[in-house]
Design an enzyme around this catalytic site. Structure first.
Site, PDB file in Angstrom:
ATOM      1  N   HIS A 185       0.594   2.579   5.311  1.00 28.59           N
ATOM      2  CA  HIS A 185      -0.522   1.842   5.697  1.00 28.59           C
ATOM      3  C   HIS A 185      -1.160   0.387   4.364  1.00 28.59           C
ATOM      4  O   HIS A 185      -1.156  -0.611   5.064  1.00 28.59           O
ATOM      5  CB  HIS A 185      -1.311   2.463   4.321  1.00 28.59           C
ATOM      6  CG  HIS A 185      -1.715   3.991   4.662  1.00 28.59           C
ATOM      7  ND1 HIS A 185      -2.898   3.954   5.610  1.00 28.59           N
ATOM      8  CD2 HIS A 185      -1.383   4.581   4.775  1.00 28.59           C
ATOM      9  CE1 HIS A 185      -2.680   5.288   5.449  1.00 28.59           C
ATOM     10  NE2 HIS A 185      -2.320   5.695   5.000  1.00 28.59           N
TER      11      HIS A 185
ATOM     12  N   LYS B  81     -15.183  -3.934  -0.306  1.00 29.55           N
ATOM     13  CA  LYS B  81     -13.520  -3.846  -0.289  1.00 29.55           C
ATOM     14  C   LYS B  81     -13.547  -4.441  -1.728  1.00 29.55           C
ATOM     15  O   LYS B  81     -13.841  -4.519  -2.122  1.00 29.55           O
ATOM     16  CB  LYS B  81     -13.444  -4.838   0.780  1.00 29.55           C
ATOM     17  CG  LYS B  81     -13.080  -5.547   0.536  1.00 29.55           C
ATOM     18  CD  LYS B  81     -12.903  -6.671   2.083  1.00 29.55           C
ATOM     19  CE  LYS B  81     -13.260  -6.513   3.422  1.00 29.55           C
ATOM     20  NZ  LYS B  81     -12.882  -5.625   4.633  1.00 29.55           N
ATOM     21  N   ARG B  82     -12.305  -3.884  -1.357  1.00 27.21           N
ATOM     22  CA  ARG B  82     -11.741  -4.185  -2.780  1.00 27.21           C
ATOM     23  C   ARG B  82     -10.922  -5.461  -2.881  1.00 27.21           C
ATOM     24  O   ARG B  82     -11.148  -6.353  -1.928  1.00 27.21           O
ATOM     25  CB  ARG B  82     -10.091  -2.858  -2.500  1.00 27.21           C
ATOM     26  CG  ARG B  82      -9.769  -1.829  -3.194  1.00 27.21           C
ATOM     27  CD  ARG B  82     -10.637  -1.007  -4.534  1.00 27.21           C
ATOM     28  NE  ARG B  82      -9.837  -2.132  -5.813  1.00 27.21           N
ATOM     29  CZ  ARG B  82      -8.598  -1.151  -6.091  1.00 27.21           C
ATOM     30  NH1 ARG B  82      -8.312  -0.219  -6.612  1.00 27.21           N
ATOM     31  NH2 ARG B  82      -8.230  -1.425  -7.447  1.00 27.21           N
TER      32      ARG B  82
ATOM     33  N   LYS C  15      -7.884 -10.443   1.776  1.00 26.59           N
ATOM     34  CA  LYS C  15      -8.733  -9.832   1.585  1.00 26.59           C
ATOM     35  C   LYS C  15      -9.914 -11.818   2.376  1.00 26.59           C
ATOM     36  O   LYS C  15     -10.896 -11.330   3.191  1.00 26.59           O
ATOM     37  CB  LYS C  15     -10.001  -9.214   1.328  1.00 26.59           C
ATOM     38  CG  LYS C  15      -9.139  -7.362   1.646  1.00 26.59           C
ATOM     39  CD  LYS C  15      -9.473  -6.449   0.854  1.00 26.59           C
ATOM     40  CE  LYS C  15      -8.385  -5.017   0.468  1.00 26.59           C
ATOM     41  NZ  LYS C  15      -8.518  -3.982   1.972  1.00 26.59           N
TER      42      LYS C  15
ATOM     43  N   THR D  64     -11.017   0.310   7.520  1.00 24.24           N
ATOM     44  CA  THR D  64     -11.325   1.427   7.557  1.00 24.24           C
ATOM     45  C   THR D  64     -13.334   1.196   6.840  1.00 24.24           C
ATOM     46  O   THR D  64     -14.528   1.432   8.761  1.00 24.24           O
ATOM     47  CB  THR D  64     -11.564   2.813   6.746  1.00 24.24           C
ATOM     48  OG1 THR D  64     -11.094   2.353   5.851  1.00 24.24           O
ATOM     49  CG2 THR D  64     -10.423   3.316   7.915  1.00 24.24           C
TER      50      THR D  64
ATOM     51  N   LYS E 211     -17.183   1.321   9.841  1.00 26.69           N
ATOM     52  CA  LYS E 211     -18.355   2.183   8.927  1.00 26.69           C
ATOM     53  C   LYS E 211     -19.903   1.313   9.001  1.00 26.69           C
ATOM     54  O   LYS E 211     -20.230   1.714   9.819  1.00 26.69           O
ATOM     55  CB  LYS E 211     -18.181   2.555   7.599  1.00 26.69           C
ATOM     56  CG  LYS E 211     -17.080   3.778   7.243  1.00 26.69           C
ATOM     57  CD  LYS E 211     -16.321   2.879   5.844  1.00 26.69           C
ATOM     58  CE  LYS E 211     -15.169   3.635   5.404  1.00 26.69           C
ATOM     59  NZ  LYS E 211     -14.398   3.790   4.135  1.00 26.69           N
TER      60      LYS E 211
HETATM   61  C1  26Q Z   1       1.194   2.342  -5.642  1.00 23.14           C
HETATM   62  C2  26Q Z   1       1.817   2.504  -6.646  1.00 23.14           C
HETATM   63  C3  26Q Z   1       1.550   2.456  -8.019  1.00 23.14           C
HETATM   64  C4  26Q Z   1       0.317   2.697  -8.447  1.00 23.14           C
HETATM   65  C5  26Q Z   1      -0.865   2.781  -7.406  1.00 23.14           C
HETATM   66  C6  26Q Z   1      -0.585   2.786  -5.297  1.00 23.14           C
HETATM   67  C7  26Q Z   1      -1.013   2.255  -4.911  1.00 23.14           C
HETATM   68  C8  26Q Z   1      -2.049   3.067  -4.791  1.00 23.14           C
HETATM   69  C9  26Q Z   1      -3.544   2.989  -3.806  1.00 23.14           C
HETATM   70  C10 26Q Z   1      -0.635   1.572  -3.092  1.00 23.14           C
HETATM   71  C11 26Q Z   1      -1.473   1.740  -2.752  1.00 23.14           C
HETATM   72  C12 26Q Z   1      -3.220   2.151  -2.559  1.00 23.14           C
HETATM   73  C13 26Q Z   1      -3.916   1.394  -1.483  1.00 23.14           C
HETATM   74  C14 26Q Z   1      -3.909   1.035  -0.291  1.00 23.14           C
HETATM   75  C15 26Q Z   1      -4.906   1.821   0.219  1.00 23.14           C
HETATM   76  O1  26Q Z   1      -5.952   1.279   0.841  1.00 23.14           O
HETATM   77  N1  26Q Z   1      -4.430   0.786   1.899  1.00 23.14           N
HETATM   78  C16 26Q Z   1      -5.356   0.606   3.093  1.00 23.14           C
HETATM   79  O2  26Q Z   1      -5.171   1.559   3.748  1.00 23.14           O
HETATM   80  C17 26Q Z   1      -6.886   1.835   4.836  1.00 23.14           C
HETATM   81  C18 26Q Z   1      -6.296   2.987   5.536  1.00 23.14           C
HETATM   82  O3  26Q Z   1      -4.835   3.123   6.466  1.00 23.14           O
HETATM   83  C19 26Q Z   1      -6.360   0.635   5.624  1.00 23.14           C
HETATM   84  O4  26Q Z   1      -7.339   0.791   6.712  1.00 23.14           O
HETATM   85  C20 26Q Z   1      -6.382  -0.876   5.082  1.00 23.14           C
HETATM   86  O5  26Q Z   1      -5.954  -1.355   5.832  1.00 23.14           O
HETATM   87  C21 26Q Z   1      -5.310  -0.620   3.791  1.00 23.14           C
HETATM   88  O6  26Q Z   1      -4.878  -1.840   3.209  1.00 23.14           O
END
Ligand code: 26Q
Length: 817
Positions: free
Chosen positions: A360, A551-552, A557, A659, A663
């Protein structure tokens, strides 16, 4: 065990039957009567009445899965961002209006109940919500799929905005109990940590460990308009010993409970995504805890109907949602080899046919690695297994492609530069049958850049599956006004086949439809304005252009790009108040990771700009800037249907897919965006003339960087941009603390502007001017909006899951008879 059949009531869903069920559930489930019931009790009783109506389908699905000896998909994810369940379940069952009337007949307003249901916010953002959309689609398509994750007691923090700053509050979402889950205390597995390994003959034993139990909580995932249901199984940690008896007997009660609490901490809370996380030990424990329980559980389920492992990989597919669950690979090897006595080679053959992995992110700093020392201490047997996998892999590569020492170093599962670390993505790729990216561009860049060596070695392993979203939640549920309009014109089948929306194209020139479409959008805008009235004391003009970036909060972004344009527009309005400005409400929403300083400063800047702009009498309702607090699934359901414009403005090459972009377009917002992630595919689907594309492409970003990008030069040459940046630097928006935002200025102007905000500014401002021009022409705008909705068929997660099922998991739908 008895084999006598149960005699239970067949439940129908007339208003009368529902009223009776709610009353029974209130009496016998909640233990209250109408006099003593609080709103949460009504929600609980109503939820149980709904849940009761899902159970028969759930049993039927499970029974048929066993009878048909189907292949099952295990979707492993550290995050499931489910949101609320009540309305979703009602729509899946087709009993929404009956329930509303049943509650009304009991004197209860259903809307008031749905508003107090807490979100199950067991995820950070896109990746977690994707997992939730996938569960919905797997069930709807009848794919035998199981979601597996962690039952965090504390989900994503609640965001409060105090003095314009983000303040995190714990999200104890289980406070009022969770009516949707079935605790399964009898389903429990022991999970080990620490200790050491010893060789006993051929076998390796892992001994002297500490341990914790994982116990299961199951939630029914209903499919839409089908009897098929699936299961989301979340693990919760239970101490193996109720109390530390040694301490207890010494009268040391404090230490007796501390030990228990420590081991149960493993499922206590969701880690916020920090992108550049220093690996925290508790996070590693969480990852292992959940995959160990899951692998033990799926082996047990397989063994219920199979006496040998011969057909294991024909019956099981395991999908890794990013690398977070990647320890499932060495864990399954350990279980097969050390516990079930398969040979290494047989076990490895199964493993490499069972696993698949979705990446991702392209940002190298966000790829997970774990310190070898920490792994050695916490999971010594797994580290040995990883080393063995690596040795065989590197040997194989050397034999095949000659000994290229530099290449070997690059692809090794162990990063030997500095402190040794295990590269989890490399482990996932080596063990997976298929590896996919989440949009066409992302999948291309993945094989060109971060995983280029692997793509050379295993070209057939890499593939693309563009993300999707469930139209049930993101249109049917989120926007009642738009869905009922669509129903009136093309019927209701689009919920199961989103390509049906194409029929709306024929209506784009029908003035009656255009007016009704605009009115449906207006309803959603009024709903939002009404809800925001509680938070902000600002008047909003519902006929203004609602411009949203939700979004975050993250530098890539580029909320700052949006905000710089807001500031420039503000200065223009002040310089030329007589001009006929198109009124805009610019809305931001999103959480910043707690430790991400810059993201938090960006939130503060949005607030300070809002203070200035919103209270400037010269501006009036021509420009408003709002930060909507606590963005999450439920806030998204409220905001997204009200959007006219969708901001998808990441630097090209950084947003894997997005995503939210889907939406918003599905709800009739026009996109202003870069050629990044799925925006490119959205552009193809809606037509170049119905989207506002601007800025450097991913290739142009590379070229610009290679040729020496000089942001200060852009700053010096663009007077409007310079003025906005100087206002940020000199405290124009923060007179109480003039230097508050100087780091933002320097990041952009002096420290390299890593995400090329300034490089894309002029093109962004130009695209925004085109937005204004189009919005003035109400008819042209609405025609484009209709084209956007009509083109969204391919972004249903049903299409996405169909591709996973066919090309990656090789599973088919259950035969429901
Ligand atoms: C990793 C290590 C320790 C703690 C947290 C994490 C962690 C947690 C969540 C790292 C990444 C995430 C989330 C990533 C994320 O949401 N990525 C998004 O995924 C979507 C679905 O595929 C994409 O549409 C987005 O582009 C992408 O940013």
């Amino acid at each position: 065990m008895t084999t006598v059949d149960l005699e239970f009531d067949q439940l129908n869903s007339t208003v009368d039957a529902l009223r009776r069920s709610i009353s029974n559930r209130m009496m016998y489930g909640v233990g209250k009567d109408a006099v003593t019931a609080h709103p949460h009790d009504w929600l609980h009783a109503a939820a149980l009445a709904v849940r009761d109506r899902l159970v028969a389908r759930w049993m039927k699905t499970t029974r048929l899965q066993y009878e048909q000896d189907v292949k099952r998909v295990y979707y492993l994810s550290m995050e499931f961002l489910i949101g609320r369940t009540f309305t979703n379940a009602l729509l899946a069952l087709g009993i929404h209006d009956q329930m509303r009337d049943a509650l009304a007949s009991l004197g209860v307003d259903m809307q008031a109940l749905t508003d107090i249901e807490p979100d199950a916010a067991l995820g950070n953002g896109g990746l977690g919500r994707l997992a939730a959309c996938f569960l919905d689609s797997m069930a709807t398509l009848g794919i035998p799929g199981f979601g597996y994750g962690i039952r965090y007691e504390y989900g994503m923090f609640r965001q409060e905005i105090i003095n314009g700053e983000q303040v995190e509050a714990p999200d104890y979402w289980l406070r009022a109990g969770n009516p949707w889950e079935f605790p399964r205390p009898e389903i429990k597995y022991m999970v080990h940590f620490g200790g050491r390994t010893v060789q006993r003959g051929e076998q390796v034993e892992w001994i002297d460990t500490e341990h914790v139990n994982a116990t299961a909580y199951d939630t029914v995932i209903p499919g839409y308009a089908t009897d098929a249901t699936n299961t989301l199984r979340l693990w919760s940690a239970r101490a193996t010993d109720e109390l530390d008896l040694g301490a207890f007997n010494r009268g040391d009660y404090r230490n007796a409970v501390d030990t228990k609490n420590m081991s149960e901490n493993v499922s206590r809370l969701l880690y916020p995504d920090d992108s550049t996380q220093a690996g925290r030990e508790l996070r590693l424990r969480q990852e292992y805890f959940f995959v160990s329980a899951t692998m033990q559980d799926l082996i047990r389920r397989y063994q219920r109907t199979h006496s040998t492992f011969g057909r294991f990989s024909e019956k099981v597919a395991v999908h890794l949602n990013d690398t977070h669950p990647v320890l499932a690979i060495p864990e399954l090897m350990r279980l097969l080899v050390d516990i079930h006595n398969l040979s290494w080679d047989k076990a490895w053959k199964h493993v490499t046919q069972i696993f698949s992995y979705t990446n991702h992110t392209l940002m190298p700093e966000a790829l997970e690695t774990w310190d070898v020392e920490m792994l050695a201490r916490l999971l010594p047997r797994h580290l040995e297994i990883i080393f063995e996998i690596n040795a065989q892999f590197l040997k194989h590569v050397s034999e095949q492609s000659g000994h290229d020492a530099e290449m070997i170093r690059r692809i090794s599962l162990v990063d030997e530069y500095g402190q040794r670390r295990v590269r989890m993505a490399h482990l996932a790729i080596v063990a997976s049958d298929k590896v996919n990216g989440v949009s066409k561009l992302h999948s291309q860049l993945m094989t060109r850049d971060i995983f280029a060596d692997f793509a050379q070695l295993y070209p057939d392993r890499f593939t693309n599956v563009t993300n999707g979203i469930t139209p049930r939640r993101w249109l049917a549920q989120a926007s009642p006004s738009m869905s009922s309009l669509i129903d009136q014109h093309i019927g209701s089948h689009w919920r199961s086949n989103l390509f049906e929306l194409e029929q709306l194209r024929n209506l784009r020139t029908d003035s009656g439809f255009i007016d009704a479409f605009r009115e449906a959008k207006r309803q959603s805008k009024l709903r939002l304005v009404h809800r925001l009235a509680h938070h902000t004391k600002l008047p909003f003009n519902p006929d203004a252009l609602f411009d949203m970036q939700v979004k975050r909060i993250h530098e890539y972004k580029r909320q700052l790009l949006n905000l710089l344009h807001v500031i420039v527009r503000y200065n223009q309005i002040r310089a030329n108040p007589e001009h006929d400005w198109v009124p805009r409400v610019v809305m931001f929403a999103g959480k910043a990771a707690s430790a991400y300083r810059m993201a938090k400063t960006i939130i503060k800047l949005i607030g300070d700009v809002g203070q200035k702009v919103n209270h400037d009498p010269l501006v009036g309702d021509r420009l408003k800037v709002v930060f909507v607090p606590n963005y999450g699934v439920s806030v998204a359901e409220l905001m997204i249907p009200a959007a006219d414009l969708s901001e998808q403005i990441s630097m090209a090459g950084t947003e894997a897919s997005g995503t939210g972009n889907m939406k918003l377009a599905l709800n009739g917002a026009l996109t202003i965006g870069t050629m990044d992630g799925a925006n490119i595919e959205i552009c193809d689907a809606v037509g170049r003339e119905n989207i506002f594309i601007f800025g450097h492409s991913a290739d142009e970003v590379d070229d610009l960087r290679a040729s020496g990008y000089r942001p200060r030069q852009v700053y010096e040459e663009n007077a409007e941009l310079r003025m906005a940046l100087d206002q940020i630097r000199t405290g124009f928006f923060s007179p109480d603390d003039p230097l508050r935002f100087s780091d933002i200025f320097h990041t952009l102007v002096d420290w390299g502007d890593h995400y090329m905000v300034l490089a894309d500014f002029a093109a962004f401002a130009k695209a925004q001017a085109e937005v204004d021009a189009r919005f003035v022409d109400k008819r042209a705008w609405t025609e484009s909006a209709i084209e956007n909705v009509a083109g969204m068929g391919q972004f249903s997660s049903d299409r996405t899951i169909g591709e996973y099922a066919r090309n990656i998991w090789h599973v088919s739908s259950l035969n429901l008879e």
